[in-house]
Every structure is written in structure tokens, then in C-alpha cells.
Motif scaffolding. Sequence first.
Motif, PDB file in Angstrom:
ATOM      1  N   UNK A 169       0.791  -1.285  -0.036  1.00  0.00           N
ATOM      2  CA  UNK A 169      -0.122   0.053  -0.117  1.00  0.00           C
ATOM      3  C   UNK A 169       0.994   1.159   0.105  1.00  0.00           C
ATOM      4  N   UNK A 170       1.877   1.126   0.888  1.00  0.00           N
ATOM      5  CA  UNK A 170       2.810   2.434   0.817  1.00  0.00           C
ATOM      6  C   UNK A 170       3.350   2.649  -0.399  1.00  0.00           C
ATOM      7  N   UNK A 171       4.012   1.565  -1.272  1.00  0.00           N
ATOM      8  CA  UNK A 171       4.537   2.013  -2.702  1.00  0.00           C
ATOM      9  C   UNK A 171       3.637   2.024  -3.544  1.00  0.00           C
ATOM     10  N   UNK A 172       2.240   1.471  -3.596  1.00  0.00           N
ATOM     11  CA  UNK A 172       1.507   1.617  -4.849  1.00  0.00           C
ATOM     12  C   UNK A 172       0.909   3.107  -4.762  1.00  0.00           C
ATOM     13  N   UNK A 173       0.682   3.566  -3.365  1.00  0.00           N
ATOM     14  CA  UNK A 173       0.195   5.176  -3.444  1.00  0.00           C
ATOM     15  C   UNK A 173       1.157   5.954  -3.344  1.00  0.00           C
ATOM     16  N   UNK A 174       2.380   5.797  -3.731  1.00  0.00           N
ATOM     17  CA  UNK A 174       3.650   6.677  -3.787  1.00  0.00           C
ATOM     18  C   UNK A 174       4.483   7.130  -2.590  1.00  0.00           C
ATOM     19  N   UNK A 175       4.102   6.367  -1.562  1.00  0.00           N
ATOM     20  CA  UNK A 175       4.825   6.865  -0.106  1.00  0.00           C
ATOM     21  C   UNK A 175       6.034   5.834   0.014  1.00  0.00           C
ATOM     22  N   UNK A 176       6.986   5.774  -0.838  1.00  0.00           N
ATOM     23  CA  UNK A 176       8.002   4.936  -0.833  1.00  0.00           C
ATOM     24  C   UNK A 176       8.975   5.254   0.375  1.00  0.00           C
ATOM     25  N   UNK A 177       9.155   6.686   0.515  1.00  0.00           N
ATOM     26  CA  UNK A 177       9.940   7.025   1.709  1.00  0.00           C
ATOM     27  C   UNK A 177       9.695   6.524   2.901  1.00  0.00           C
ATOM     28  N   UNK A 178       8.458   6.195   3.196  1.00  0.00           N
ATOM     29  CA  UNK A 178       7.899   5.608   4.568  1.00  0.00           C
ATOM     30  C   UNK A 178       8.447   4.209   4.634  1.00  0.00           C
ATOM     31  N   UNK A 179       8.542   3.382   3.339  1.00  0.00           N
ATOM     32  CA  UNK A 179       9.270   2.041   3.823  1.00  0.00           C
ATOM     33  C   UNK A 179      10.608   2.018   4.278  1.00  0.00           C
ATOM     34  N   UNK A 180      11.333   3.349   4.108  1.00  0.00           N
ATOM     35  CA  UNK A 180      12.676   3.362   4.659  1.00  0.00           C
ATOM     36  C   UNK A 180      12.719   4.035   5.962  1.00  0.00           C
ATOM     37  N   UNK A 181      11.460   4.461   6.839  1.00  0.00           N
ATOM     38  CA  UNK A 181      11.323   4.981   7.637  1.00  0.00           C
ATOM     39  C   UNK A 181      11.554   4.152   9.022  1.00  0.00           C
TER      40      UNK A 181
END
Length: 562
Positions: A86-98
Amino acid sequence: MVSLPPWPAVATLAVGVANLVLLAYIWPWRDEPGGWWFLVVIGVQVFWCGTYGVALLVFDPLVREALEILTWLPINWIGVCFLAFALEYTGRVDLLRSSAFGAAVAFEVVSTALVVTNPVHNIVWSGFELAPAFGAATVTYTHHPWVFVQFVALFAFSALGIFLLLDTVISYGPLFRKQALAIALTPVPPAAPFFIWVFKLGPVPQFNLTPLMFLPHMLLDMYALFRNDMFEFKPATRRTAERAAVDDIGTAVVITDQQGRVINLNEAAGETFGVDRPEVLAAPLGALYEGDLAVTAGEQAASLRAGGRHREFNVDITPLRDAAGTDVGYTVVFVDVTAERQRKQRLGVLNRILRHNLRNDLNVVVNYADLIETETDADIAEYAETIQRTSLDLVELGEKARRAAQALDGDQQIVEHDLAALVSDVAADVREEYPGGTVTCAVPDGVRIETDVRLFDLVVRSLLENALEHGNGDVTVAYAGTDDESVRLTVADDGPGIPDHELSVLETGEESALEHGSGLGLWLVTWGTTALGGEVDFETPADGGTTVTLTVPGLVRGSETS
């Protein structure tokens, strides 16, 4: 007679095969935003169906418990994998590295370790025993608190993923609405039977129906893929574009809430105002600059001190509205027009010089040349002296314009210098040009400043020359302390003072046929100071004299003097 395998095992394995087919179909989209994580989610479902389907066929207690441990691995990981998708699909890739997502992964690592080692410590469950139902090797055991901790984590991760996808539905309208809604609903069918199994509800509590409910889960996935081009129209594209539109633009952009508090700003704004984004979030917009700016919708011109420099801005403030049309804040765009405005002023002043000063002085030259032809020899010397003086004034005016062009139009070269040495060098040159005047320097040694020498020279030289030309021959340049990261100098003379109309033109920044200055010197002071990022203030007391206060940025910390 050959007995058929129990239907729960067959159905569970069949759902696993169907998910495996879906995984193979999705494989070409693996490199799209969210593609790999979506494959991982489907892969986890395949693993869950496979291990549970096989486990339902095994009646050996030891092997059956080992298979139950394997069945728990997808229970641990499917929620966090769905959240990652959901994070990557909606364009929130930066949160995957949080750090927050890292903590979620760390939690599941711990939970996995506890499940794998459960036969040793029984922290997750105990009392494992076979309890066949529908001819399958279903089991029962006592759920210890960690089962419920994992249950909460799974539902929390899934709920957060659903929220992100539903936010896309609300925010981005019909373009992504159907596929995002379908994907958001996929965790719902498996969630109900998993809830029933964890809390041992229903007539057959030992039978975990969750893997079977991956079938409607898969149907929703297929609907998103085949009917609505799930990986063809990606929310990540729009979110990334929106972020790039703000972050990659070279103009300063600040987002505020309705109370004028900073919510976000791009890199250009950080550089313009000399701030770091985390330091100013939630701060009032006015904390970024010194000066007056009304936070109301519309365009306005603003003269502000930003990033330690005086700048001229065209500010465009537009309301920020959500998908429902409700005002939620403002987008504030700061366009730095300092250089443009200075060029416009220079063109106006130079146009006046050509139109007014040069024309008038050349008329003097022409008229006196005519008199030379008609007057007696006794008058010729006087007329020639006037011609010479006027011609020299024109030459000096041209030299000033040349120096100004070199200093103002070239690239600045910021170098550290001793303030006293800079002022003394300019004063020495001016003394040679005006031998009848007195220039006193009162600048202590040791104060150092990072500045462009040509611009600094232009400003101080113009002030001294103007004071000597229009004063009574005495001028003092003095150190007046520091202000934040700037140095203050004063240039004072005992002349008649600068006329109000001359100062008025400088304040408005424009000349006209009726309102204009008499020369170029004060404009050079204003342009040069602005180019340095400083400020200039003129004081003309009623009893005569002029004191000009010059504020120049670039003070080297540690070199101040009281």
C-alpha cells in the motif's frame, strides 16, 4: 475402495493453486510501483494455503505441529507485506525506509522467532492436539497472549494499508477509485474467519477458514487487474508528480494551514529562507522572513529580509482545497524578483541620464562653443573652463556607469576580508580624487566580513563621493556594530542634506519625468547594497547633514568587536 482426501484440504490447496496462477499472471508487472510487494502478498497467500492444505492431510502429531508452525509464518508476515504494498502503490516509498516501518518488520522478526521456537517455551500456544473435523487433521491448542498480540498487529498493519488505499479513493477521484477500492477491500474476506479462529467462535472453532477466503480476496485482485488496469493507472505516479511539482521547481513554495503555519516547503524555499525543513514545520509563515506579508489569497509585492539578505518578491497566495472543495490552507509561492527589479530600475535611471543629464550638459557645451565664436578673447578662457568642467563631469558620469555595470552585472565573488582594510582602501582612493575634502575612517581592526569586493567598493565609494560633492568637505565613515550576521557602517557628512524628492524616488524604486534624482550616486548605493543582500537607511536631520547607515551581511562570527 480408494478414499478421497478431505474436502477442506482439497479446497484449501485449490485456492493456493489459483493464487499461484494469479502470481504468474502478475509477474510482468513486478517492476511497477507496488508490483514486487503485491507479488510477495500473493506469494504469502500461496504459502499459507499450501502449508495449511498439506497440514490438513497429516495426522502425525509431531509433523502436524511442525506444519502448524509453518502455517503461522504467513500469519506473521502477510499484514506487514500488505502495508508495504500500500505504501509503495500509493507513492509513499520514503516511508518504507522509515524507522516506524523498520520497527514493524522488527516486531514480525521477533514474532516469527517465538513461533518457530514455541515447542521449547510455549509462549505462543500450548496443549497442542489433533481434533479432526470433516475428515481433515484440524487441531486445537490454547492461545496464549502472544497470539492476540500478533492478531492486533496483523489487523493494525492491514487496517493502515486499507486506510492508505481508501485515502487514494477519496483524494484522487475516479481515475484510481475502482482499483484502489477493490484492493482496499481484499483483506476483508480473510479477516472475518481469522477473527473467528483466533477467538474460537462458531461450531467448528478448530477449522481455520482463512485460506479458503483468499478466493474472494483473489477475485477482488483480479477485478482490479483486469477491469481497472491496476498497474496501468498508478496512484504513485500522481503522488510523485505532485511532490515533484513542488520539490523540483526552482521557485520557493511553502504550504501552510489556514492559520498560516508551515506544513511543508520545498528545497528552493529552504535555500531562499536559509532554513531546514524540520526546524520550521508548524512555525508561523512569518518565522521564515523579516517584513510584512499578508497571508491572504492573491498576488502581492513584498520587500522581505530572507536568508540573511534583503530581497524583493512577487508573492502568489492561492487557497489549498481538499477533494470536497473545503479550504484547508494556502500555497504560497515566492518569486524572487530582486535582480529583475534592479535591472528595471537601472534601465530607468540610465534612460534618465541619457535623456536629461547628458542632454543638458551637452547643451551647455554647445552653447558655450557658440559664444566662443562670437565673444572677445577675454571671455574665451572662462567659457573654455566651463566646457572643460562640464565635459569632465560627463566623463566621470560615464566612468561611474562603467564601474556600476561591471560590479552589478557580473557574478559575485564572495571572499573573506578585513573590514577596516576594505574601507581604508576606498577612502584612500576617494581622497586622491577629492584633495580638498577630508575623509575620516573609524573602523577598528579585526572585524572580518565575507563579501564581494567590487560591490562593497561601489557602495562605499558612491557614499563618500556623494558626501564630498554635496557636503562641506568633511565626511566620516564609522563602524556601528553588528546586527545578527551583518555589519553596520555609518557615513556622515555636514552638508545640506539629501533633498526629500531624491529619497522619495529611491523609496518608490522608480523615476518619472517629474520625479527623478539628480545623478547616479545614490542609485549605485541602493543597487549595490541590495545586490549584497544588505540594507541602506538615510537620515537627514532638519539642522543639516546626512547620516547613511549601511547594513551588509557576511559577518565572520568571532570577529565582532564592541
